[in-house]
Design an enzyme around this catalytic site. Sequence first.
Site, mmCIF file in Angstrom:
data_model
loop_
_atom_site.group_PDB
_atom_site.id
_atom_site.type_symbol
_atom_site.label_atom_id
_atom_site.label_comp_id
_atom_site.label_asym_id
_atom_site.label_seq_id
_atom_site.Cartn_x
_atom_site.Cartn_y
_atom_site.Cartn_z
ATOM 1 N N TYR A 198 75.968 -46.257 24.929
ATOM 2 C CA TYR A 198 77.374 -45.760 24.413
ATOM 3 C C TYR A 198 77.609 -44.274 24.638
ATOM 4 O O TYR A 198 76.745 -43.480 24.427
ATOM 5 C CB TYR A 198 77.166 -46.055 22.780
ATOM 6 C CG TYR A 198 78.493 -45.227 22.008
ATOM 7 C CD1 TYR A 198 79.671 -45.347 22.414
ATOM 8 C CD2 TYR A 198 78.122 -44.322 20.894
ATOM 9 C CE1 TYR A 198 80.828 -44.825 21.659
ATOM 10 C CE2 TYR A 198 79.106 -43.817 20.249
ATOM 11 C CZ TYR A 198 80.444 -44.001 20.647
ATOM 12 O OH TYR A 198 81.388 -43.458 19.841
ATOM 13 N N LYS A 247 84.627 -51.878 14.278
ATOM 14 C CA LYS A 247 84.504 -52.840 15.511
ATOM 15 C C LYS A 247 84.733 -54.579 14.756
ATOM 16 O O LYS A 247 85.353 -55.280 15.228
ATOM 17 C CB LYS A 247 83.236 -52.862 16.366
ATOM 18 C CG LYS A 247 82.936 -51.608 16.732
ATOM 19 C CD LYS A 247 84.236 -50.963 17.635
ATOM 20 C CE LYS A 247 83.744 -49.628 18.166
ATOM 21 N NZ LYS A 247 84.769 -48.958 18.826
ATOM 22 N N ASP A 267 71.677 -49.759 15.869
ATOM 23 C CA ASP A 267 73.033 -49.629 15.516
ATOM 24 C C ASP A 267 73.591 -50.969 15.964
ATOM 25 O O ASP A 267 73.764 -51.615 16.903
ATOM 26 C CB ASP A 267 73.565 -48.445 16.789
ATOM 27 C CG ASP A 267 75.152 -48.656 16.792
ATOM 28 O OD1 ASP A 267 75.725 -49.091 16.101
ATOM 29 O OD2 ASP A 267 75.539 -47.802 17.742
ATOM 30 N N ILE A 278 76.874 -52.155 14.850
ATOM 31 C CA ILE A 278 78.346 -52.217 14.623
ATOM 32 C C ILE A 278 79.207 -53.316 15.336
ATOM 33 O O ILE A 278 80.262 -53.609 14.899
ATOM 34 C CB ILE A 278 78.939 -50.657 14.852
ATOM 35 C CG1 ILE A 278 78.958 -50.407 16.310
ATOM 36 C CG2 ILE A 278 78.036 -49.614 14.155
ATOM 37 C CD1 ILE A 278 80.020 -49.236 16.764
#
Lengths: 494, 494
Positions: free
Chosen positions: A155, A279, A240, A242
Site C-alpha cells: 500500500y 473498504k 491489515d 481491511i
Amino acid sequence: MGFHQIDERNQALLSKIAIDDGHGENSAYFDGWKAYDNNPFHPENNPLGVIQMGLAENQLSFGMIVDWIRKHPEASICTPEGLEKFKSIANFQDYHGLQEFRKAMASFMGKVRGGRVKFDPSRIVMGGGATGASETVIFCLADPGDAFLVPSPYYAAFDRDLKWRTRAQIIPVHCNSSNNFQVTEAALEIAYKKAQEANMKVKGVIITNPSNPLGTTYDRDTLKTLVTFVNQHDIHLICDEIYSATVFKAPTFTSIAEIVEQMEHCKKELIHILYSLSKDMGLPGFRVGIIYSYNDVVVRRARQMSSFGLVSSQTQHLLAAMLSDEDFVDKFLAENSKRLGERHARFTKELDKMGITCLNSNAGVFVWMDLRRLLKDQTFKAEMELWRVIINEVKLNVSPGSSFHVTEPGWFRVCFANMDDNTVDVALNRIHSFVENIDKKEDNTVAMPSKTRHRDNKLRLSFSFSGRRYDKGNVLNSPHTMSPHSPLVRARTY
Amino acid sequence: MGFHQIDERNQALLSKIAIDDGHGENSAYFDGWKAYDNNPFHPENNPLGVIQMGLAENQLSFGMIVDWIRKHPEASICTPEGLEKFKSIANFQDYHGLQEFRKAMASFMGKVRGGRVKFDPSRIVMGGGATGASETVIFCLADPGDAFLVPSPYYAAFDRDLKWRTRAQIIPVHCNSSNNFQVTEAALEIAYKKAQEANMKVKGVIITNPSNPLGTTYDRDTLKTLVTFVNQHDIHLICDEIYSATVFKAPTFTSIAEIVEQMEHCKKELIHILYSLSKDMGLPGFRVGIIYSYNDVVVRRARQMSSFGLVSSQTQHLLAAMLSDEDFVDKFLAENSKRLGERHARFTKELDKMGITCLNSNAGVFVWMDLRRLLKDQTFKAEMELWRVIINEVKLNVSPGSSFHVTEPGWFRVCFANMDDNTVDVALNRIHSFVENIDKKEDNTVAMPSKTRHRDNKLRLSFSFSGRRYDKGNVLNSPHTMSPHSPLVRARTY
C-alpha cells in the site's frame, strides 16, 4: 498554498516532520491524481475526462445500506424516532467506544471471517480510520528508528501511516511474479538480515491480507510461516485485514485470527489485527478504524491513544444498530461479495480478450494488471513512460507498480469498484482502442497482438495517441459522478 | 486488563511510549473519577452516590440543538429527507473537509467572537477533537525534546495531548493568586530562562483562553504582551480557545485573532488557534477539533496529518447545516451564554453564603474554588487530605488544583454545567452541611465561619464526616442521570 518547497523562514520555525516531506504527497505518482482532478470524467458534462481507476473504493453495495437506513430511522440520533438519544450520544466520549458498537464490530468481524473465529468486544479499539489505527499500533510497538518488514508490493501510503510521525522504518520484503508475489521464508530472512546489517532493530512484520495492490489472499501455509517467523525472532506480526469482506471467489479468506487459534505454539501477544469499514462496507467518510490486539498492554495503550482519533459517537451509534442486525449483515456480505465478483469477472474477461492479463486474484476492489509486454524495456523509467501515456492519452488514472514499491516494472493497479457499469464500459473501450492502436503500429514491424508477445522489447510508445477518438460514441447515461475531491487529500484510499 | 505495571515481557516487546505512563491516567488525581465510577449519584437509584463535578461538560443547551435537528431532517443523511446524499457523504474523505463544513465553522468561529474578526475557511483544518488537534500542532512545530511554556494552572491532560507521542516538553509559567493568576512578562521570562538553563529549545507558548481551570479570559494587554514575547523570541503562540462561547459576563472575550489583526508588528506565521465544539456546543462525542493557523506551511502539514483523525463526514454534514443557520447560531450563542451565566451566578452566590469564595470569573463551565482556609497547612499534602474528605465523605468529585499544576495549594476546580438544577441543589446542600459541620467543630476551638478565616491554619479535618446524613432529604427528581462512563477514559473532558 500549493505544494512548494518549505521556505527558509519555516525551516527554522517548524519541526523536522513538518519540513521533510514524509507524507509523500509530492511524488510523481500523484500526477495521476492531479490529472484526474484537473479533468475528471463525467458521462455527460465531461465525457472525454480522466476516469478515476486509482481509487480503492467500493461503491457497489451502497443501495443495501441506504435501504437499511430507510427502514431503521431509530438507528439515527437525527430522526424523530432516535432524537431522544441525541444528548447521551452527542455527549458520549468514552474511549472504549459505545458498548453496543464494540459488540457489533466484534460480531461483524466474526461474520466476515465466515463465523470460523470469534472476536472479543473488549479488545476492539478505535482508531481514526485505518490510517489512524495503523499509526497507533506502530506508536505502541516501535521507537524511532525501529524497522518493520513489509512484503512488497505494498500500500503506497504505508510510508505516511507507519513512518511519518512515529519515525519508524519500513524494510521491503521483495516478492515477485515468479511465484505470483507470494511471501517466502527466504525473502523474510533476507529482509531481516538487511535490516540487521543496517543496524536497525526489527520490531515486526506487517502484511495486508487480502493484499493491496495484488487482490490475493494469503494461504494458510504462508500465514503459518509468518507466525513461525515472528515467533522465532520474537517480533510482532501486524495483519491489515481491511479488505477481508471483498473476497469474491475461492480460495476462502483465512484471517490470522484463525491461525492464532489453531497453532499450538503461537505467542499471541505478538499478533495484532487492523480493520476498518472503509473498504468492506464502502464507508471511508465515517473514519472507522479498528485495532484488535491479542496483547493486553497494546489494547490498553492503543485505547488510551484512541483519544486522538475516536469515531464520532453519532457514527458509532448508527453502525452499532446496523452491524448488529445479523440478517442484514449476512445478506450484505453475500451480496457485496457477489457484486464484486461479477464486476471482477467482467472486467478481467474483457481485458483478457484484448490480450491483457492480470494476476489471478480472488479479493479486493482492484486488479494487478500485467503490462510488461507494453514496456519499451523492463525498467521503471519505461513503466513511467507507459503510465504517462495511459494517463494523458488514454485518460485513465491507474497506479503504476512502482508506487507500491514492487521490484518488477510493468505492473499497474487498476480499481474497478468505484464506478458504475457504464463508466467501466467507457474505460474498457478506451483500453481496447489503446491496445488496438498499438497493435496496428506493431503490425508494421512485428506480429499480431497476443499474450505471447509478453516482454516484447521491440514495442515503442512513440505514437501520438488521442483518447478523444473513441470516447465520443461510448458515453452512456451514468447515474453517478466520480468524486470531484482531490485524491491527493484522501485519508486512505490509494 | 486493569491499570497495572507493564510486565517484563512487554517491556522488551513494546515502545518506550507504551511502557512509560505518559498518558497520565494512573495519577492519584483520577481516584476521584474512580470514586464517581464506583458509586455514581442518581437522584432516585443512588441518591447517596458521588456527584460528578470533575467533568467539564456543557449540558445546558442541548434542548436548542435537539429542536433544531427536529426541524431540519434534511440536515441528516439518515432521514428520508437527507438519504439521497448518503452515498456522497459516506464516501467523502477529502482531508480538507466538506467545503460547507469549513465555511460554516469559519462563520461560527467569527460569530463566537462577536463578529469582530473573520476566519478564512481555507485555513480551517480538522483534528480528532481538541485532543487530536493539539497534538497535530505540536507535531508540526516541535521536535522531540523541544519545550513549550504553559501558564499554570493548566488543563490536566495537556501532558497527554502535547507531550506523550510528540515527545515535546512543557515548562510551566507559574502564576498565582496575588494577581488573580494573570500571566506576566516576568513569569514568562523566568520560565524561558529555566528552559534554556535545562538546555531545552523553547518552541512556543501555549495558553488556554478562556482559561481552564480558572474560568477567566485574557485581557488585551496580556495578549499583546504574549504576542510581543513570542515575536521577540521568534517562537510560536498556540491559543487554545475551546471555551470561547462559554463567556457569560463582562469583560468580553478577546480572541488572539483580534490581536493579530490589530498589532502592527505581529509575526502572523507564529500564531495558531485551537478550537472545538466539545465545550461551546456541548458535543464532545462528535470529535470536532479545529486547527486555525496563520502559517501556510502549518496549515498544509496539519491538513495532511488530519488523515489520522478526520471528523466523520456524517457529522461534518450535520454540523455544516446547523452552523450555517445564522439565526440559530445567534440565538444559541446568546442563550447558551445566558444559561451558563445564570448557573454560575446561582452556584457562586450560594457558595458565597457559606463563606466559600471562588476566583472572580466570566467564562467556562467551572469555578476555581478557594478552600485554602480549610487546609490543615498550606501544603499539597493537606490539599490532598481535604480532597479525599470531599470525595469520600461529601461525595463530590471536584478536581484538586495540584492536578492543574498550580503552585498554591488549596484551590479546586468545580464543574457546574454538566448537571441539572436539582443535582446542583443536592451538591450545594452537601457543601453547606460540610462547611457547617466544620464550623461547628471549629466553634469549640476558634470562631464562627467567615471569609476572614482565610488561611486559618488551625483548622483540622480529622472529624468523621458522613455525607449520608444530609443527603436523604435533598433528593429531588432529577430528570437526567450523570454519564455512567468512566471519565478515566474520556478524550478531553477533565
